[in-house]
Design a protein around this motif. Structure first.
Motif, PDB file in Angstrom:
ATOM      1  N   ILE A 121      18.917  39.650  34.656  1.00  0.00           N
ATOM      2  CA  ILE A 121      18.767  38.192  34.736  1.00  0.00           C
ATOM      3  C   ILE A 121      19.720  37.510  33.749  1.00  0.00           C
ATOM      4  O   ILE A 121      20.334  36.487  34.057  1.00  0.00           O
ATOM      5  CB  ILE A 121      17.298  37.801  34.482  1.00  0.00           C
ATOM      6  CG1 ILE A 121      16.440  38.303  35.652  1.00  0.00           C
ATOM      7  CG2 ILE A 121      17.140  36.299  34.319  1.00  0.00           C
ATOM      8  CD1 ILE A 121      14.963  38.122  35.476  1.00  0.00           C
ATOM      9  N   GLY A 122      19.876  38.110  32.575  1.00  0.00           N
ATOM     10  CA  GLY A 122      20.837  37.569  31.611  1.00  0.00           C
ATOM     11  C   GLY A 122      22.253  37.596  32.154  1.00  0.00           C
ATOM     12  O   GLY A 122      23.037  36.666  31.931  1.00  0.00           O
ATOM     13  N   ILE A 123      22.582  38.663  32.893  1.00  0.00           N
ATOM     14  CA  ILE A 123      23.935  38.769  33.442  1.00  0.00           C
ATOM     15  C   ILE A 123      24.144  37.717  34.540  1.00  0.00           C
ATOM     16  O   ILE A 123      25.196  37.077  34.612  1.00  0.00           O
ATOM     17  CB  ILE A 123      24.190  40.200  33.954  1.00  0.00           C
ATOM     18  CG1 ILE A 123      24.182  41.169  32.762  1.00  0.00           C
ATOM     19  CG2 ILE A 123      25.519  40.284  34.699  1.00  0.00           C
ATOM     20  CD1 ILE A 123      24.205  42.629  33.139  1.00  0.00           C
ATOM     21  N   VAL A 124      23.118  37.510  35.385  1.00  0.00           N
ATOM     22  CA  VAL A 124      23.202  36.441  36.392  1.00  0.00           C
ATOM     23  C   VAL A 124      23.436  35.099  35.697  1.00  0.00           C
ATOM     24  O   VAL A 124      24.319  34.318  36.066  1.00  0.00           O
ATOM     25  CB  VAL A 124      21.903  36.372  37.236  1.00  0.00           C
ATOM     26  CG1 VAL A 124      21.882  35.102  38.081  1.00  0.00           C
ATOM     27  CG2 VAL A 124      21.771  37.592  38.130  1.00  0.00           C
ATOM     28  N   GLU A 125      22.634  34.853  34.665  1.00  0.00           N
ATOM     29  CA  GLU A 125      22.763  33.596  33.934  1.00  0.00           C
ATOM     30  C   GLU A 125      24.165  33.427  33.359  1.00  0.00           C
ATOM     31  O   GLU A 125      24.756  32.343  33.454  1.00  0.00           O
ATOM     32  CB  GLU A 125      21.717  33.563  32.810  1.00  0.00           C
ATOM     33  CG  GLU A 125      22.061  32.551  31.736  1.00  0.00           C
ATOM     34  CD  GLU A 125      20.866  32.080  30.933  1.00  0.00           C
ATOM     35  OE1 GLU A 125      19.857  32.791  30.902  1.00  0.00           O
ATOM     36  OE2 GLU A 125      20.955  30.993  30.357  1.00  0.00           O
ATOM     37  N   GLY A 126      24.702  34.505  32.769  1.00  0.00           N
ATOM     38  CA  GLY A 126      26.037  34.433  32.189  1.00  0.00           C
ATOM     39  C   GLY A 126      27.091  34.099  33.228  1.00  0.00           C
ATOM     40  O   GLY A 126      27.971  33.261  32.995  1.00  0.00           O
ATOM     41  N   ALA A 127      26.987  34.732  34.400  1.00  0.00           N
ATOM     42  CA  ALA A 127      27.984  34.496  35.451  1.00  0.00           C
ATOM     43  C   ALA A 127      27.903  33.054  35.948  1.00  0.00           C
ATOM     44  O   ALA A 127      28.936  32.402  36.146  1.00  0.00           O
ATOM     45  CB  ALA A 127      27.774  35.478  36.602  1.00  0.00           C
ATOM     46  N   LEU A 128      26.684  32.539  36.123  1.00  0.00           N
ATOM     47  CA  LEU A 128      26.544  31.157  36.596  1.00  0.00           C
ATOM     48  C   LEU A 128      27.082  30.173  35.550  1.00  0.00           C
ATOM     49  O   LEU A 128      27.754  29.194  35.891  1.00  0.00           O
ATOM     50  CB  LEU A 128      25.079  30.846  36.917  1.00  0.00           C
ATOM     51  CG  LEU A 128      24.467  31.648  38.078  1.00  0.00           C
ATOM     52  CD1 LEU A 128      23.011  31.259  38.277  1.00  0.00           C
ATOM     53  CD2 LEU A 128      25.244  31.435  39.372  1.00  0.00           C
ATOM     54  N   ALA A 129      26.800  30.452  34.274  1.00  0.00           N
ATOM     55  CA  ALA A 129      27.299  29.571  33.212  1.00  0.00           C
ATOM     56  C   ALA A 129      28.828  29.605  33.176  1.00  0.00           C
ATOM     57  O   ALA A 129      29.481  28.565  33.042  1.00  0.00           O
ATOM     58  CB  ALA A 129      26.719  29.982  31.863  1.00  0.00           C
ATOM     59  N   ALA A 130      29.396  30.801  33.314  1.00  0.00           N
ATOM     60  CA  ALA A 130      30.859  30.918  33.298  1.00  0.00           C
ATOM     61  C   ALA A 130      31.462  30.166  34.479  1.00  0.00           C
ATOM     62  O   ALA A 130      32.492  29.494  34.341  1.00  0.00           O
ATOM     63  CB  ALA A 130      31.264  32.395  33.335  1.00  0.00           C
ATOM     64  N   GLY A 131      30.811  30.265  35.639  1.00  0.00           N
ATOM     65  CA  GLY A 131      31.316  29.542  36.803  1.00  0.00           C
ATOM     66  C   GLY A 131      31.279  28.041  36.587  1.00  0.00           C
ATOM     67  O   GLY A 131      32.252  27.333  36.846  1.00  0.00           O
ATOM     68  N   LEU A 132      30.161  27.564  36.052  1.00  0.00           N
ATOM     69  CA  LEU A 132      30.022  26.114  35.871  1.00  0.00           C
ATOM     70  C   LEU A 132      30.985  25.589  34.811  1.00  0.00           C
ATOM     71  O   LEU A 132      31.581  24.525  34.985  1.00  0.00           O
ATOM     72  CB  LEU A 132      28.577  25.765  35.502  1.00  0.00           C
ATOM     73  CG  LEU A 132      28.294  24.274  35.305  1.00  0.00           C
ATOM     74  CD1 LEU A 132      28.632  23.483  36.556  1.00  0.00           C
ATOM     75  CD2 LEU A 132      26.842  24.050  34.920  1.00  0.00           C
ATOM     76  N   ILE A 133      31.172  26.350  33.732  1.00  0.00           N
ATOM     77  CA  ILE A 133      32.063  25.851  32.667  1.00  0.00           C
ATOM     78  C   ILE A 133      33.482  25.740  33.207  1.00  0.00           C
ATOM     79  O   ILE A 133      34.257  24.889  32.781  1.00  0.00           O
ATOM     80  CB  ILE A 133      31.999  26.750  31.398  1.00  0.00           C
ATOM     81  CG1 ILE A 133      32.460  25.980  30.148  1.00  0.00           C
ATOM     82  CG2 ILE A 133      32.890  27.967  31.519  1.00  0.00           C
ATOM     83  CD1 ILE A 133      31.444  25.069  29.579  1.00  0.00           C
ATOM     84  N   GLY A 134      33.816  26.597  34.179  1.00  0.00           N
ATOM     85  CA  GLY A 134      35.132  26.489  34.806  1.00  0.00           C
ATOM     86  C   GLY A 134      35.311  25.150  35.490  1.00  0.00           C
ATOM     87  O   GLY A 134      36.337  24.492  35.335  1.00  0.00           O
ATOM     88  N   TYR A 135      34.294  24.718  36.206  1.00  0.00           N
ATOM     89  CA  TYR A 135      34.372  23.422  36.880  1.00  0.00           C
ATOM     90  C   TYR A 135      34.368  22.274  35.879  1.00  0.00           C
ATOM     91  O   TYR A 135      35.071  21.289  36.034  1.00  0.00           O
ATOM     92  CB  TYR A 135      33.200  23.258  37.854  1.00  0.00           C
ATOM     93  CG  TYR A 135      33.355  24.083  39.098  1.00  0.00           C
ATOM     94  CD1 TYR A 135      34.415  23.853  39.968  1.00  0.00           C
ATOM     95  CD2 TYR A 135      32.462  25.101  39.406  1.00  0.00           C
ATOM     96  CE1 TYR A 135      34.579  24.610  41.106  1.00  0.00           C
ATOM     97  CE2 TYR A 135      32.614  25.866  40.540  1.00  0.00           C
ATOM     98  CZ  TYR A 135      33.673  25.616  41.398  1.00  0.00           C
ATOM     99  OH  TYR A 135      33.840  26.365  42.510  1.00  0.00           O
ATOM    100  N   ILE A 136      33.535  22.413  34.829  1.00  0.00           N
ATOM    101  CA  ILE A 136      33.503  21.349  33.819  1.00  0.00           C
ATOM    102  C   ILE A 136      34.870  21.224  33.159  1.00  0.00           C
ATOM    103  O   ILE A 136      35.381  20.121  32.959  1.00  0.00           O
ATOM    104  CB  ILE A 136      32.412  21.645  32.767  1.00  0.00           C
ATOM    105  CG1 ILE A 136      31.030  21.607  33.405  1.00  0.00           C
ATOM    106  CG2 ILE A 136      32.484  20.631  31.632  1.00  0.00           C
ATOM    107  CD1 ILE A 136      29.911  22.039  32.473  1.00  0.00           C
ATOM    108  N   ALA A 137      35.469  22.368  32.826  1.00  0.00           N
ATOM    109  CA  ALA A 137      36.763  22.340  32.150  1.00  0.00           C
ATOM    110  C   ALA A 137      37.839  21.750  33.047  1.00  0.00           C
ATOM    111  O   ALA A 137      38.786  21.137  32.565  1.00  0.00           O
ATOM    112  CB  ALA A 137      37.150  23.749  31.711  1.00  0.00           C
ATOM    113  N   MET A 138      37.718  21.944  34.346  1.00  0.00           N
ATOM    114  CA  MET A 138      38.715  21.384  35.254  1.00  0.00           C
ATOM    115  C   MET A 138      38.546  19.882  35.401  1.00  0.00           C
ATOM    116  O   MET A 138      39.478  19.172  35.764  1.00  0.00           O
ATOM    117  CB  MET A 138      38.558  21.997  36.641  1.00  0.00           C
ATOM    118  CG  MET A 138      38.978  23.428  36.700  1.00  0.00           C
ATOM    119  SD  MET A 138      39.282  23.867  38.396  1.00  0.00           S
ATOM    120  CE  MET A 138      40.919  23.183  38.608  1.00  0.00           C
ATOM    121  N   SER A 139      37.320  19.395  35.159  1.00  0.00           N
ATOM    122  CA  SER A 139      37.035  18.028  35.532  1.00  0.00           C
ATOM    123  C   SER A 139      37.802  17.031  34.660  1.00  0.00           C
ATOM    124  O   SER A 139      38.221  16.014  35.118  1.00  0.00           O
ATOM    125  CB  SER A 139      35.542  17.758  35.469  1.00  0.00           C
ATOM    126  OG  SER A 139      35.100  17.790  34.138  1.00  0.00           O
TER     127      SER A 139
END
Lengths: 96, 220
Positions: free
Chosen positions: B190-208
């Motif tokens: 579950i921690g790994i799922v959470e990490g992957a989702l956070a990494a994905g979202l930060i990518g979009y935030i950083a692009m914004s």
């Protein structure tokens, strides 16, 4: 498609599929920890009850869904609003 | 990770409140200051809080035959550090205690300390250490995974010290191991799922917006 999100989604899907094929009670680990407390100390009585609990599992899942939906709407709103112009296609694929 | 309502003896409930309240207060002040200073901060605070909302609502089945949920603190930790995360976590935990019967008011202090303070501090240290060497998404992944795992480890310690299985340190350690074994294997995927989702979202935030990359010291 952002490959991190894809990886997270695939792993999440794998866990859900695993829950179909594997035996288990699928209760919450928080509750299991509560049971462990009563195993270690059978005389322990919780000294405070929740002021209000959802009257049924359905209503509880409704409130959990609202929690997730509100979060999802906010994330979608701000990411969509702040998206720079000219990068509407294929966001995320060319990240470092 | 939610210690259930009434499931901590009064003295320990009090101890964790004493630890949590200064951090929440400082986090609330810092959040208000950040939101006042910059319009962009406001939207990032909203996204970070929303990520905690979404992820802590998901009860995910895991390999042990029980379900558990991510903490969702990774984004807030990376963007704003542990104090703001403590404040945002307190809001979510209060909502869950009042409306969902999940966690509790007496255990709120303990739950904020695990999910909002110690887990985020661990994640934040990891992020700070890795960020110069890895790209933003990899560093965020590591920070979110460590914040999640640490949160559950802290819960185990909180329960272990409150409910020792025997006298002395040995009893405490034995209890901590027992509680950790309830959470640990469940929480690894579950921690790994959470990490992957956070990494994905930060990518979009950083692009914004470009400015966030400057703030995080990312060159790209």
């Amino acid at each position: 498609m952002n490959r991190w999100l894809a990886a997270g989604g695939i792993l999440l899907g794998a866990l859900v599929v695993f829950s179909f094929v594997s035996a288990g009670a699928w209760g919450g680990a928080d509750g299991v920890a509560g049971d462990t407390i009563t195993t270690i100390n059978p005389s322990y009585e919780p000294w405070f009850q929740s002021l209000w609990t959802p009257p049924s599992g359905e209503i509880e899942s409704l409130l959990f869904s609202i929690q997730a939906a509100v979060g999802g709407i906010i994330i979608g709103y701000y990411l969509g609003r702040d998206r720079p112009r000219g990068q509407s296609q294929d966001m995320g694929s060319d990240l470092p | 990770m939610h210690i259930m309502e009434g499931f901590l003896p009064g003295i320990w409930a009090l101890v964790w409140f004493v630890v949590a309240i200064p951090v929440i207060s400082y986090g609330a002040l810092k959040t208000a200051r950040l939101a006042r200073n910059d319009e962009l901060n406001k939207s990032h605070i909203a996204v970070a809080a929303a990520f905690i909302f979404v992820l802590s609502a998901l009860k995910i089945p895991s390999v042990t035959g029980s379900t558990s949920h991510p903490t969702g603190t990774g984004i807030a930790v990376v963007l704003f550090g542990p104090a703001v995360t403590a404040f945002l976590s307190a809001i979510v935990l209060l909502y869950q205690a009042l409306l969902l019967g999940h966690g509790g008011l007496t255990t709120l202090g303990a739950n904020v300390v695990s999910m909002g303070v110690v887990g985020p501090v661990a994640g934040w240290v990891v992020f700070r250490a890795l960020n110069p060497y890895l790209d933003l998404q990899k560093a965020t992944f590591a920070a979110a995974v460590i914040a999640d795992w640490t949160t559950y480890l802290v819960t185990s310690i909180q329960l272990g010290v409150a409910f020792p299985s025997g006298p002395g340190v040995a009893g405490v350690v034995d209890s901590i191991v027992r509680f950790a074994s309830v959470f640990s294997i469940t929480q690894i995927p579950i921690g790994i799922v959470e990490g992957a989702l956070a990494a994905g979202l930060i990518g979009y935030i950083a692009m914004s917006r470009q400015s966030i990359k400057t703030r995080l010291g990312v060159t790209a």
